[in-house]
Design a protein around this motif. Sequence first.
Motif, PDB file in Angstrom:
ATOM      1  N   PHE A 166      -6.947   4.674  17.512  1.00 43.99           N
ATOM      2  CA  PHE A 166      -7.032   3.801  16.334  1.00 43.99           C
ATOM      3  C   PHE A 166      -6.364   4.446  15.127  1.00 43.99           C
ATOM      4  O   PHE A 166      -5.526   3.856  14.495  1.00 43.99           O
ATOM      5  N   GLY A 167      -6.769   5.652  14.848  1.00 32.38           N
ATOM      6  CA  GLY A 167      -6.152   6.371  13.742  1.00 32.38           C
ATOM      7  C   GLY A 167      -6.374   5.721  12.390  1.00 32.38           C
ATOM      8  O   GLY A 167      -5.730   6.077  11.412  1.00 32.38           O
ATOM      9  N   VAL A 168      -7.285   4.731  12.327  1.00 30.11           N
ATOM     10  CA  VAL A 168      -7.519   4.052  11.047  1.00 30.11           C
ATOM     11  C   VAL A 168      -8.324   4.970  10.143  1.00 30.11           C
ATOM     12  O   VAL A 168      -9.428   5.384  10.493  1.00 30.11           O
ATOM     13  N   THR A 169      -7.746   5.324   9.020  1.00 28.22           N
ATOM     14  CA  THR A 169      -8.490   6.209   8.122  1.00 28.22           C
ATOM     15  C   THR A 169      -8.617   5.581   6.742  1.00 28.22           C
ATOM     16  O   THR A 169      -8.893   6.249   5.769  1.00 28.22           O
ATOM     17  N   SER A 170      -8.386   4.247   6.690  1.00 29.96           N
ATOM     18  CA  SER A 170      -8.526   3.615   5.375  1.00 29.96           C
ATOM     19  C   SER A 170      -9.849   2.871   5.317  1.00 29.96           C
ATOM     20  O   SER A 170     -10.369   2.433   6.340  1.00 29.96           O
ATOM     21  N   ILE A 171     -10.391   2.797   4.136  1.00 29.61           N
ATOM     22  CA  ILE A 171     -11.651   2.101   3.976  1.00 29.61           C
ATOM     23  C   ILE A 171     -11.435   0.870   3.098  1.00 29.61           C
ATOM     24  O   ILE A 171     -10.577   0.873   2.217  1.00 29.61           O
ATOM     25  N   VAL A 172     -12.219  -0.164   3.387  1.00 31.40           N
ATOM     26  CA  VAL A 172     -12.104  -1.407   2.625  1.00 31.40           C
ATOM     27  C   VAL A 172     -12.789  -1.215   1.274  1.00 31.40           C
ATOM     28  O   VAL A 172     -13.901  -0.702   1.210  1.00 31.40           O
ATOM     29  N   VAL A 173     -12.119  -1.610   0.229  1.00 30.09           N
ATOM     30  CA  VAL A 173     -12.678  -1.427  -1.116  1.00 30.09           C
ATOM     31  C   VAL A 173     -13.514  -2.660  -1.487  1.00 30.09           C
ATOM     32  O   VAL A 173     -13.078  -3.787  -1.263  1.00 30.09           O
ATOM     33  N   PRO A 174     -14.713  -2.467  -2.029  1.00 35.69           N
ATOM     34  CA  PRO A 174     -15.517  -3.616  -2.480  1.00 35.69           C
ATOM     35  C   PRO A 174     -14.751  -4.432  -3.520  1.00 35.69           C
ATOM     36  O   PRO A 174     -14.013  -3.860  -4.329  1.00 35.69           O
ATOM     37  N   ILE A 175     -14.947  -5.767  -3.480  1.00 38.06           N
ATOM     38  CA  ILE A 175     -14.149  -6.665  -4.326  1.00 38.06           C
ATOM     39  C   ILE A 175     -14.142  -6.254  -5.812  1.00 38.06           C
ATOM     40  O   ILE A 175     -13.078  -6.206  -6.426  1.00 38.06           O
ATOM     41  N   PRO A 176     -15.289  -5.914  -6.414  1.00 35.19           N
ATOM     42  CA  PRO A 176     -15.252  -5.577  -7.844  1.00 35.19           C
ATOM     43  C   PRO A 176     -14.328  -4.404  -8.176  1.00 35.19           C
ATOM     44  O   PRO A 176     -13.812  -4.304  -9.288  1.00 35.19           O
ATOM     45  N   LEU A 177     -14.085  -3.504  -7.182  1.00 37.36           N
ATOM     46  CA  LEU A 177     -13.251  -2.335  -7.469  1.00 37.36           C
ATOM     47  C   LEU A 177     -11.786  -2.542  -7.086  1.00 37.36           C
ATOM     48  O   LEU A 177     -10.941  -1.704  -7.376  1.00 37.36           O
ATOM     49  N   LEU A 184      -7.338  -1.690   0.223  1.00 37.52           N
ATOM     50  CA  LEU A 184      -7.660  -0.612   1.147  1.00 37.52           C
ATOM     51  C   LEU A 184      -7.322   0.724   0.493  1.00 37.52           C
ATOM     52  O   LEU A 184      -6.348   0.822  -0.240  1.00 37.52           O
ATOM     53  N   VAL A 185      -8.139   1.728   0.781  1.00 34.18           N
ATOM     54  CA  VAL A 185      -7.796   3.073   0.314  1.00 34.18           C
ATOM     55  C   VAL A 185      -7.720   3.966   1.535  1.00 34.18           C
ATOM     56  O   VAL A 185      -8.640   3.987   2.360  1.00 34.18           O
ATOM     57  N   ASN A 186      -6.597   4.674   1.671  1.00 36.40           N
ATOM     58  CA  ASN A 186      -6.473   5.575   2.802  1.00 36.40           C
ATOM     59  C   ASN A 186      -7.054   6.943   2.423  1.00 36.40           C
ATOM     60  O   ASN A 186      -6.558   7.597   1.519  1.00 36.40           O
ATOM     61  N   VAL A 187      -8.101   7.338   3.125  1.00 41.62           N
ATOM     62  CA  VAL A 187      -8.724   8.615   2.781  1.00 41.62           C
ATOM     63  C   VAL A 187      -8.259   9.735   3.712  1.00 41.62           C
ATOM     64  O   VAL A 187      -8.671  10.875   3.574  1.00 41.62           O
ATOM     65  N   GLY A 188      -7.385   9.385   4.682  1.00 39.16           N
ATOM     66  CA  GLY A 188      -6.748  10.398   5.526  1.00 39.16           C
ATOM     67  C   GLY A 188      -7.731  11.275   6.282  1.00 39.16           C
ATOM     68  O   GLY A 188      -8.706  10.798   6.848  1.00 39.16           O
ATOM     69  N   ALA A 189      -7.461  12.579   6.229  1.00 43.23           N
ATOM     70  CA  ALA A 189      -8.257  13.533   7.014  1.00 43.23           C
ATOM     71  C   ALA A 189      -9.732  13.493   6.632  1.00 43.23           C
ATOM     72  O   ALA A 189     -10.608  13.802   7.443  1.00 43.23           O
ATOM     73  N   LEU A 190      -9.992  13.099   5.381  1.00 35.57           N
ATOM     74  CA  LEU A 190     -11.394  13.032   4.933  1.00 35.57           C
ATOM     75  C   LEU A 190     -12.221  12.122   5.827  1.00 35.57           C
ATOM     76  O   LEU A 190     -13.419  12.321   6.002  1.00 35.57           O
ATOM     77  N   TYR A 191     -11.551  11.113   6.417  1.00 37.93           N
ATOM     78  CA  TYR A 191     -12.279  10.183   7.275  1.00 37.93           C
ATOM     79  C   TYR A 191     -12.835  10.901   8.496  1.00 37.93           C
ATOM     80  O   TYR A 191     -13.926  10.601   8.971  1.00 37.93           O
ATOM     81  N   TYR A 192     -12.069  11.898   8.976  1.00 36.62           N
ATOM     82  CA  TYR A 192     -12.545  12.659  10.136  1.00 36.62           C
ATOM     83  C   TYR A 192     -13.696  13.572   9.734  1.00 36.62           C
ATOM     84  O   TYR A 192     -14.630  13.778  10.493  1.00 36.62           O
ATOM     85  N   VAL A 193     -13.611  14.099   8.537  1.00 37.22           N
ATOM     86  CA  VAL A 193     -14.712  14.925   8.030  1.00 37.22           C
ATOM     87  C   VAL A 193     -15.981  14.061   7.945  1.00 37.22           C
ATOM     88  O   VAL A 193     -17.066  14.470   8.349  1.00 37.22           O
ATOM     89  N   TYR A 194     -15.779  12.833   7.442  1.00 34.95           N
ATOM     90  CA  TYR A 194     -16.907  11.908   7.340  1.00 34.95           C
ATOM     91  C   TYR A 194     -17.512  11.637   8.720  1.00 34.95           C
ATOM     92  O   TYR A 194     -18.732  11.707   8.905  1.00 34.95           O
TER      93      TYR A 194
END
Length: 433
Positions: A166-177, A184-194
């Motif tokens: 999958f390699g998806v490392t972006s997270i969906v941003v809540p509408i108000p932000l 979408l915000v790509n958090v990259g390697a941080l996603y694996y840390v998460y």
Amino acid sequence: LANTFQGDGEPLIASLALSGIAFAASFAMIRWLGPTLMKAGLKGTDMSKVNKREIPECMGGVVAVVYLLVIIVFIPFPFYKDIVAATSGGGNRDVVVTVVEQVERGRLLHKFPHGKLASYLSAIISLQSITLLGIGDDLFDIRWRHKFFIPAFASIPLLVVYFVDFGVTSIVVPIPLQPYLGELVNVGALYYVYMAGVAIFSPNSINILAGINGIEVSQSIVIAVLLAINDCLYLLTPYPHPATDSHLFSLYFLLPFLGVSGALLWHNWYPARVFVGDTYCYFAGMVFVVVSILGHFSKTLILLLIPQIFNFCYSVPQLFGLVPCPRHRLPRFNARTGLLEPSVTPWTGERQPKAPIAWGLKVLGTLRLLRVTLDEEGRFVETTNFTILNLWLVWRGPLREDRLALEITAMQTVVGLFGLFVRHGLAQLIFKE
Ligand code: UD1
Ligand code: MG
């Protein structure tokens, strides 16, 4: 039932049948292996009973092995159609295979869902590793600060498959932000840390919400049932949902887990005849990690772990040594009344908390988040241990062991259902589906 689900329901029927077998096999093995485990020294004292008997510990190891065998036997089922497709058309082996046939076979083999099989196998490797490490812990009582990171190793196969598939490392941003950050915000390697963080947290958090008969298994069953309900919500949508496959995958792992856990709860519920051991806590936590990482719903898992998250945050003062942490923090059994009371950390003699900690303890005491006992001179005598089980007893007063387990399990169910409601009802308001 099978037809109500999108796509192919047959593997699901097989999974249900195998889960029944898993229940029966675990049930028998728990009965048979009790004396064997005792003889091997795998036993523990039930501390909350009048006559403190020793009973077999590490039964989680036994059911984890049953589970793994069942999951391995299950592998051909979801791939049956693909296997047939990829190997058919061969005909008689004596006949010279034409080039056209060879190309055709290659094409079919190419269509085989290798990625799906890789998810499967990596899940099994992760669960096997955690079982091995859990049994090691039950045998040798690994130190807390060492065993804390054990699950991170077990999650590596999952993270590798996640990366490749999958390699998806972006997270969906809540509408108000979204005006500020985009959709979408790509958090990259941080996603694996998460994800590694979730893998460390889930097994450990179950291990520290423990110490009364049945609670380790009952909380795990509630979480597994809620995850399965979540899967069914996707599978029962009238239109084919893109996540169908990952939720079927999740059910294939959760149903046998419910089977073995049911058999274990039968024997571990008050008055317990066996203990589950750390193996079960790690194994259960890892099952949730496996399905939620490979099924892309780790955030839903977090919603279902709210009581565990609370228990962990609440435990922080003791886990990080701000307040002394005894080897066991389970509630104290009062042999006179037969009821459980909050266990305490004594502040005897010279041992008094430092000023900022004393202040914090008093604030928690005023908020009824802790029971603080002071002497006439205002010196600390004792404070209750920082676990949700003790806090519940502070709030509710002394309870019998099974009553406490029941109430905590009910609380887990209510909070989890609310979590699912938030996920499926409120989420639409802040995230676009
Ligand atoms: C974790 C907790 C510890 C708690 C223990 C109980 C932290 C940091 N650690 O330690 O505070 O006391 O779990 O499981 O929060 N036992 C019972 N009744 C039960 C279950 C367990 O008396 O229903 C006792 C038995 O003596 C058993 C022992 O707890 O042998 C198992 O403890 P273990 O799982 O080794 O403790 P930890 O996971 O290290
Ligand atoms: Mg434990």
